[in-house]
Scaffold this motif. Sequence first.
Motif, PDB file in Angstrom:
ATOM      1  N   ASP A 400       0.864  -1.188   0.000  1.00  0.00           N
ATOM      2  CA  ASP A 400       0.000   0.000   0.000  1.00  0.00           C
ATOM      3  C   ASP A 400       0.895   1.231   0.000  1.00  0.00           C
ATOM      4  O   ASP A 400       1.662   1.449   0.957  1.00  0.00           O
ATOM      5  CB  ASP A 400      -0.907   0.001   1.230  1.00  0.00           C
ATOM      6  N   ASP A 402       1.472   5.586  -1.599  1.00  0.00           N
ATOM      7  CA  ASP A 402       0.957   6.752  -2.309  1.00  0.00           C
ATOM      8  C   ASP A 402       1.239   6.574  -3.797  1.00  0.00           C
ATOM      9  O   ASP A 402       2.255   5.986  -4.193  1.00  0.00           O
ATOM     10  CB  ASP A 402       1.638   8.030  -1.798  1.00  0.00           C
ATOM     11  N   GLU A 403       0.347   7.111  -4.621  1.00  0.00           N
ATOM     12  CA  GLU A 403       0.486   6.939  -6.069  1.00  0.00           C
ATOM     13  C   GLU A 403       1.843   7.418  -6.580  1.00  0.00           C
ATOM     14  O   GLU A 403       2.394   6.853  -7.523  1.00  0.00           O
ATOM     15  CB  GLU A 403      -0.634   7.690  -6.787  1.00  0.00           C
ATOM     16  N   ALA A 406       4.350   4.540  -6.516  1.00  0.00           N
ATOM     17  CA  ALA A 406       3.996   3.244  -7.091  1.00  0.00           C
ATOM     18  C   ALA A 406       4.979   2.817  -8.174  1.00  0.00           C
ATOM     19  O   ALA A 406       5.348   1.644  -8.269  1.00  0.00           O
ATOM     20  CB  ALA A 406       2.577   3.299  -7.658  1.00  0.00           C
ATOM     21  N   LYS A 424      -5.022  -1.781  -7.359  1.00  0.00           N
ATOM     22  CA  LYS A 424      -6.264  -1.090  -7.031  1.00  0.00           C
ATOM     23  C   LYS A 424      -5.942   0.314  -6.547  1.00  0.00           C
ATOM     24  O   LYS A 424      -4.960   0.530  -5.828  1.00  0.00           O
ATOM     25  CB  LYS A 424      -7.025  -1.854  -5.933  1.00  0.00           C
ATOM     26  N   SER A 425      -6.779   1.275  -6.914  1.00  0.00           N
ATOM     27  CA  SER A 425      -6.622   2.664  -6.465  1.00  0.00           C
ATOM     28  C   SER A 425      -7.839   3.070  -5.652  1.00  0.00           C
ATOM     29  O   SER A 425      -8.948   2.548  -5.854  1.00  0.00           O
ATOM     30  CB  SER A 425      -6.478   3.603  -7.671  1.00  0.00           C
ATOM     31  N   ASP A 426      -7.634   4.006  -4.717  1.00  0.00           N
ATOM     32  CA  ASP A 426      -8.779   4.547  -3.983  1.00  0.00           C
ATOM     33  C   ASP A 426      -8.795   6.064  -4.124  1.00  0.00           C
ATOM     34  O   ASP A 426      -7.901   6.663  -4.709  1.00  0.00           O
ATOM     35  CB  ASP A 426      -8.767   4.110  -2.512  1.00  0.00           C
ATOM     36  N   LYS A 430      -4.152   6.630  -2.726  1.00  0.00           N
ATOM     37  CA  LYS A 430      -3.362   5.445  -2.377  1.00  0.00           C
ATOM     38  C   LYS A 430      -3.545   4.375  -3.447  1.00  0.00           C
ATOM     39  O   LYS A 430      -4.588   4.309  -4.113  1.00  0.00           O
ATOM     40  CB  LYS A 430      -3.809   4.876  -1.027  1.00  0.00           C
ATOM     41  N   GLN A 431      -2.535   3.537  -3.592  1.00  0.00           N
ATOM     42  CA  GLN A 431      -2.642   2.395  -4.494  1.00  0.00           C
ATOM     43  C   GLN A 431      -2.261   1.127  -3.744  1.00  0.00           C
ATOM     44  O   GLN A 431      -1.346   1.138  -2.927  1.00  0.00           O
ATOM     45  CB  GLN A 431      -1.729   2.571  -5.713  1.00  0.00           C
TER      46      GLN A 431
END
Length: 599
Positions: A400, A402-403, A406, A424-426, A430-431
Motif C-alpha cells: 500500500d 501513495d500513487e 507506485a 487497485k486505487s482509492d 493510495k494504491q
Amino acid sequence: MLRNIAIIAHVDHGKTTLVDALLTQTGTLTAESGARVMDSNDIERERGITILAKTTSIQYKDHRINVVDTPGHADFGGEVERILGMVDGAVLLVDAAEGPMPQTKFVLGKALQLGLRPILVINKIDRSDARPDEVVNETFDLFDSLGATEAQLDFPILYAVGREGWVTKDYKVKGTNCEPLLDLILQHVPAPQGDAAAPFQMLVTLIERNAFVGRIVTGRIVSGTLKKNQPLKALGRDGTEIEKGKAVEVYGFQGLKKVPVAEAKAGDIVALAGLPNAYVSHTICAPEINTALPALAIDPPTLMMTFGVNDSPLAGQEGKKLTSREIGSRLLAEAETNVGLIVEPVGESYRVMGRGELHLSVLIETMRREGFELSVSRPETIFREENGVKLEPYEDIIVDVDEAFAGVVMEKMGLRRAEMVDMKSDHHGKQRLIFVGPSRGMIGYRSEFLTDTRGTGILTRQFKEYGPVKSIPAGRRNGVLVSMAAGTATAYTLSELEARGTLFIGNGTTVYDGMIVGENSRTDDLEVNPTHAKKLSNVRAAGKDDALILAPPRQITLEYALTYIADDELVEITPGSIRLRKKGLDSHTRKRLKRDTQS
C-alpha cells in the motif's frame, strides 16, 4: 456454561487492544493494569506486535469465556494454526480502512477448514479513511474464495473502536461498551462438546518451560476428566508411545494467571506439568488409550541462518555467554517450545531455520538481552526438491503506497523477480499493488522499500507455495567501506570518507580490521583506514578537528543488518552493539572469500 474462542486478524488490526477492553469491562482487570496487557514480554510491547499466543478467561453473565489472543504476523503463523484447533469459535477483526490483508486470508482459511463460523468485527471505524461497507463486501468475497459453506457465509457483523472499548451493530451509531460482542459470542459460538465420562484425552497445543515444574503443556480436553496426580501417557502423531507419567500440576486460567485446579473436564482449556518429553501435536491421554488424536501439520520453515560464536577482536567486552556450547544449549532449548523453529549443529556453528526474518530476529534480540554474543550469517531461503525438480518458496506480497511512489516500487519488485497480479486505487491517492514472487527476492527489500516510499508505504508478505526456482534476484547493488586498521575512528578521516559513501559509524567509534564502517557509493568494496589522524605541525593544531561537522551515521537496527549483509559478511551481535563485518578479518582472507562467493 463455557465458551472457547480465538481472536484472529492481520497484524495491527487491533486484536490485543480489543481483548484489553473485554478484560477491563468484565472486571477481570482494572483500568490501571495498563494497555495491551496480553503482550507480556518486552519485545512485544516495544514492537507493538503479538508474538506468542496467550490464553485468558473472563466471566460474563454466569458464563466463562476462554479467549485466546493470537499473533497477527505471518512469521508466527504456527501459533495460530494450533490455537484454532482448541476453540469452537473465532472473532475475525478487519481494519475498516485497510480491509482484508494477507494474514487475514491465512487465519480465516485455517478457521474455515476447521468448520468454525467466525464473527466479523470491522474495527477502527473512527478512522478518517474508514470504508466499512466496502470492507464487509471484500471480506464476504474472501470467505467465498476460501470455500466457505452456506452456514459460514452467513456470518454476523459488528463494528468497533477497540481503542475506545465499544462495539455496535450499526457503524453509524456509536456504541458504549463491548457487551454486543460478548452477547453475540454466547449466542453464536457453540458450547464445547465432549464426553466427561470417557477416558481422558487432550491434544497439546502450546508449550512452555517453568523453572519449578519443568515443561508445561496447554491444550483442550477432548474427552474425560483430569485430576492432579492422575496417571497419563503421551502419544506421538502416529500413535507411538513417547512417555508415561502423571499430572504433577493441573492449571486453569483466571484472567491472565494460571491457577491450580483440582479437576478439569471435557471442553476445558488447561495446562499441566509432569510429562517432560511431551510436545506440540502429541496426545496426552489415559494409560488405556493407544490411538492419537488427529493433529494439524505445521507449515515448514522457509528461511535459515547460521549462528556462530563472535570471534571479532571486540568479543567478550559486553556479553557473558560467548561459547558455542552456551549458544547451542540456548538454541536447542528454544526449539523445544518455539514451534516452526528447527536447529541443526554444523561443526561449531548452528543452522537455525524459521518462518521468516521477523521470527529469527526476535530470537536473536531475546538472546542478546540475555547476555549472549554471537555472529549471524545472511538469511537464506530453504529449497525443496519434488520429483527431481528444485523448488523455492513463493509469497503473496501486498504493498500500500501513495500513487507517487507506485512506479519505483513496481520497478524494484520487478528486479526482485516478483510479478504484479493486481492493482487497485482509492479516492485518497493510495494504491494497493499485489505481487507474487520468490521469498529469496524479498530478503533485504524492506529497508529499501521504506526509503523509496519516504516511510509511508506498508508492505506485507505471506507464504503462498513452493514453485520453480527463478534466476538469482537482484541483491544489494552497492559495495561497502571496510576498515583495514584497528583503533578509534577520527572525525578528520570520517569527514573525508563521507565523499566515498554513507557512514555507519561516528567519531570515536572503536573499529577493527574487517569491520564494515559504511556503504560505498560504488558497486565494489573499498578498504579504508578510519583511524588515521591528522598530522600535527607548528602550523596546524589538533583542536581544529572539533570544528568538523559530520552527517549523522546511518542507524543500524537488527532487522536492517540481517537483510543488508552479503554472503561474505556477518552481523556481530552483543548486548550493547550491532556491528557489520566481513567474515575474513584480514585483507587476504577477504579477497579469497569474495572470489569464492562470486564463483
